[in-house]
Scaffold this motif. Structure first.
Motif, PDB file in Angstrom:
ATOM      1  N   PHE A   1       0.856  -1.181   0.000  1.00  0.00           N
ATOM      2  CA  PHE A   1       0.000   0.000   0.000  1.00  0.00           C
ATOM      3  C   PHE A   1       0.895   1.234   0.000  1.00  0.00           C
ATOM      4  O   PHE A   1       1.914   1.268   0.700  1.00  0.00           O
ATOM      5  CB  PHE A   1      -0.898   0.028   1.237  1.00  0.00           C
ATOM      6  N   THR A   2       0.532   2.237  -0.787  1.00  0.00           N
ATOM      7  CA  THR A   2       1.301   3.470  -0.837  1.00  0.00           C
ATOM      8  C   THR A   2       0.466   4.613  -0.291  1.00  0.00           C
ATOM      9  O   THR A   2      -0.676   4.825  -0.709  1.00  0.00           O
ATOM     10  CB  THR A   2       1.722   3.794  -2.282  1.00  0.00           C
ATOM     11  N   ASN A   3       1.019   5.317   0.679  1.00  0.00           N
ATOM     12  CA  ASN A   3       0.374   6.480   1.278  1.00  0.00           C
ATOM     13  C   ASN A   3       1.327   7.655   1.147  1.00  0.00           C
ATOM     14  O   ASN A   3       2.275   7.797   1.918  1.00  0.00           O
ATOM     15  CB  ASN A   3       0.036   6.205   2.745  1.00  0.00           C
ATOM     16  N   GLY A   4       1.080   8.472   0.125  1.00  0.00           N
ATOM     17  CA  GLY A   4       2.005   9.564  -0.146  1.00  0.00           C
ATOM     18  C   GLY A   4       3.329   9.022  -0.640  1.00  0.00           C
ATOM     19  O   GLY A   4       3.386   8.306  -1.643  1.00  0.00           O
ATOM     20  N   GLU A   5       4.391   9.326   0.072  1.00  0.00           N
ATOM     21  CA  GLU A   5       5.716   8.857  -0.317  1.00  0.00           C
ATOM     22  C   GLU A   5       6.107   7.568   0.408  1.00  0.00           C
ATOM     23  O   GLU A   5       7.188   7.032   0.198  1.00  0.00           O
ATOM     24  CB  GLU A   5       6.766   9.942  -0.024  1.00  0.00           C
ATOM     25  N   VAL A   6       5.210   7.096   1.272  1.00  0.00           N
ATOM     26  CA  VAL A   6       5.511   5.906   2.078  1.00  0.00           C
ATOM     27  C   VAL A   6       4.840   4.671   1.473  1.00  0.00           C
ATOM     28  O   VAL A   6       3.635   4.678   1.218  1.00  0.00           O
ATOM     29  CB  VAL A   6       5.039   6.087   3.534  1.00  0.00           C
ATOM     30  N   THR A   7       5.609   3.626   1.220  1.00  0.00           N
ATOM     31  CA  THR A   7       5.084   2.358   0.729  1.00  0.00           C
ATOM     32  C   THR A   7       5.251   1.294   1.804  1.00  0.00           C
ATOM     33  O   THR A   7       6.354   1.093   2.325  1.00  0.00           O
ATOM     34  CB  THR A   7       5.808   1.915  -0.551  1.00  0.00           C
ATOM     35  N   GLU A   8       4.163   0.635   2.151  1.00  0.00           N
ATOM     36  CA  GLU A   8       4.197  -0.397   3.187  1.00  0.00           C
ATOM     37  C   GLU A   8       3.860  -1.743   2.567  1.00  0.00           C
ATOM     38  O   GLU A   8       2.883  -1.873   1.835  1.00  0.00           O
ATOM     39  CB  GLU A   8       3.189  -0.068   4.289  1.00  0.00           C
ATOM     40  N   GLU A   9       4.681  -2.743   2.869  1.00  0.00           N
ATOM     41  CA  GLU A   9       4.440  -4.088   2.358  1.00  0.00           C
ATOM     42  C   GLU A   9       3.705  -4.892   3.422  1.00  0.00           C
ATOM     43  O   GLU A   9       4.259  -5.198   4.487  1.00  0.00           O
ATOM     44  CB  GLU A   9       5.756  -4.764   1.985  1.00  0.00           C
ATOM     45  N   ILE A  10       2.465  -5.248   3.134  1.00  0.00           N
ATOM     46  CA  ILE A  10       1.620  -5.960   4.102  1.00  0.00           C
ATOM     47  C   ILE A  10       1.838  -7.463   4.021  1.00  0.00           C
ATOM     48  O   ILE A  10       1.918  -8.147   5.041  1.00  0.00           O
ATOM     49  CB  ILE A  10       0.135  -5.629   3.871  1.00  0.00           C
ATOM     50  N   LEU A  11       1.911  -7.997   2.792  1.00  0.00           N
ATOM     51  CA  LEU A  11       2.229  -9.412   2.584  1.00  0.00           C
ATOM     52  C   LEU A  11       3.555  -9.504   1.844  1.00  0.00           C
ATOM     53  O   LEU A  11       3.765  -8.816   0.853  1.00  0.00           O
ATOM     54  CB  LEU A  11       1.126 -10.114   1.783  1.00  0.00           C
ATOM     55  N   LYS A  12       4.425 -10.382   2.324  1.00  0.00           N
ATOM     56  CA  LYS A  12       5.801 -10.419   1.820  1.00  0.00           C
ATOM     57  C   LYS A  12       6.144 -11.782   1.219  1.00  0.00           C
ATOM     58  O   LYS A  12       6.971 -12.519   1.738  1.00  0.00           O
ATOM     59  CB  LYS A  12       6.769 -10.082   2.958  1.00  0.00           C
ATOM     60  N   GLY A  13       5.450 -12.120   0.141  1.00  0.00           N
ATOM     61  CA  GLY A  13       5.744 -13.370  -0.538  1.00  0.00           C
ATOM     62  C   GLY A  13       5.172 -14.584   0.159  1.00  0.00           C
ATOM     63  O   GLY A  13       5.888 -15.536   0.472  1.00  0.00           O
ATOM     64  N   VAL A  14       3.857 -14.578   0.376  1.00  0.00           N
ATOM     65  CA  VAL A  14       3.174 -15.641   1.129  1.00  0.00           C
ATOM     66  C   VAL A  14       2.853 -16.833   0.232  1.00  0.00           C
ATOM     67  O   VAL A  14       2.371 -16.679  -0.889  1.00  0.00           O
ATOM     68  CB  VAL A  14       1.881 -15.098   1.759  1.00  0.00           C
ATOM     69  N   ASN A  15       3.101 -18.028   0.751  1.00  0.00           N
ATOM     70  CA  ASN A  15       2.715 -19.284   0.094  1.00  0.00           C
ATOM     71  C   ASN A  15       1.700 -20.012   0.975  1.00  0.00           C
ATOM     72  O   ASN A  15       1.917 -20.140   2.188  1.00  0.00           O
ATOM     73  CB  ASN A  15       3.928 -20.193  -0.128  1.00  0.00           C
TER      74      ASN A  15
END
Length: 227
Positions: free
Chosen positions: A13-27
């Motif tokens: 998710f990107t909020n302004g200049e900040v990008t947050e990774e919520i799921l990081k390559g889930v199997n």
């Protein structure tokens, strides 16, 4: 048999200049006739994983394979059709339509899902499902007259009336007391086995995990452990 898999699924998710990774390559994989419980602290990514698996929001990357088809490569209308016909949903609250009887709630779901059940056989199928959830005696009742546990039983019946292949349950016992929670989980487990459904369940209640065939623990967008 494995019917649903998620391979290297990511969500940002990107909020302004900040990008947050919520799921990081889930199997993750789901098997027919099995309940998979997804657990983790708030913010661990489990609800995001469930909504992506259910086609309620897209992944940023990775594959989501259902019966050999990659949902991540489909457009929104194609995903919607699969979601309506092949997936079932149970949430924390029943969200029943207040002016429809129990029978009418299920009839509406058959219409929405474009069920292949013939019109002349639909009432018989509704009676069969209501018997499975032990609510046949309340067929003509309205939601206002039902207890919390009864409402969830109707919600479960509504979720499976069109015979989905995957059931997604997001905190289905969170609004119930301990006895009704056990009753609902027993019902979900039994229906998963009886109808050979692959069920993905999100729960904070560790007692409910005893009803699962597989427990998946998440933290910070990754799966820590499968048991």
């Amino acid at each position: 048999m494995t019917i649903f898999t998620m391979d290297k699924v990511r969500k940002t998710f990107t909020n302004g200049e900040v990008t947050e990774e919520i799921l990081k390559g889930v199997n993750l994989s789901l098997k027919e006739g099995e309940v998979t419980a997804l657990v983790g602290a708030s913010g661990s990514g489990k609800s995001t994983l469930l909504t992506i698996a259910a086609g309620l929001q897209p992944a940023s990357d990775g594959e989501i394979i259902f019966e050999g088809k990659n949902l991540a490569e489909m457009n929104s209308e194609q995903v919607r059709k699969i979601r309506a016909s092949e997936f079932g949903f149970v949430f924390q609250f029943a969200h029943l339509v207040p002016f429809l009887t129990v029978e009418e709630q299920l009839m509406l779901m058959l219409d929405v899902s474009n069920s292949k059940i013939k019109k002349c056989e639909q009432k018989k199928e509704i009676d069969k499902i209501l018997q499975l959830v032990e609510m046949e005696h309340r067929k003509q009742a309205y939601p206002a007259s039902l207890s919390g546990g009864e409402k969830q039983r109707v919600a479960i019946a509504r979720a499976i009336i069109h015979r989905p292949k995957v059931l997604f349950a997001d905190e289905p016992t969170a609004s119930l007391d301990s006895k009704r929670s056990r009753d609902v989980m027993t019902l979900i487990r039994n229906l998963t086995k009886t109808l050979n459904i692959a069920t993905l369940l999100v729960s904070h209640d560790e007692e409910m995990l005893t009803f699962a065939d597989q427990i998946v623990k998440m933290s910070d967008g990754v799966i820590l452990q499968k048991a």
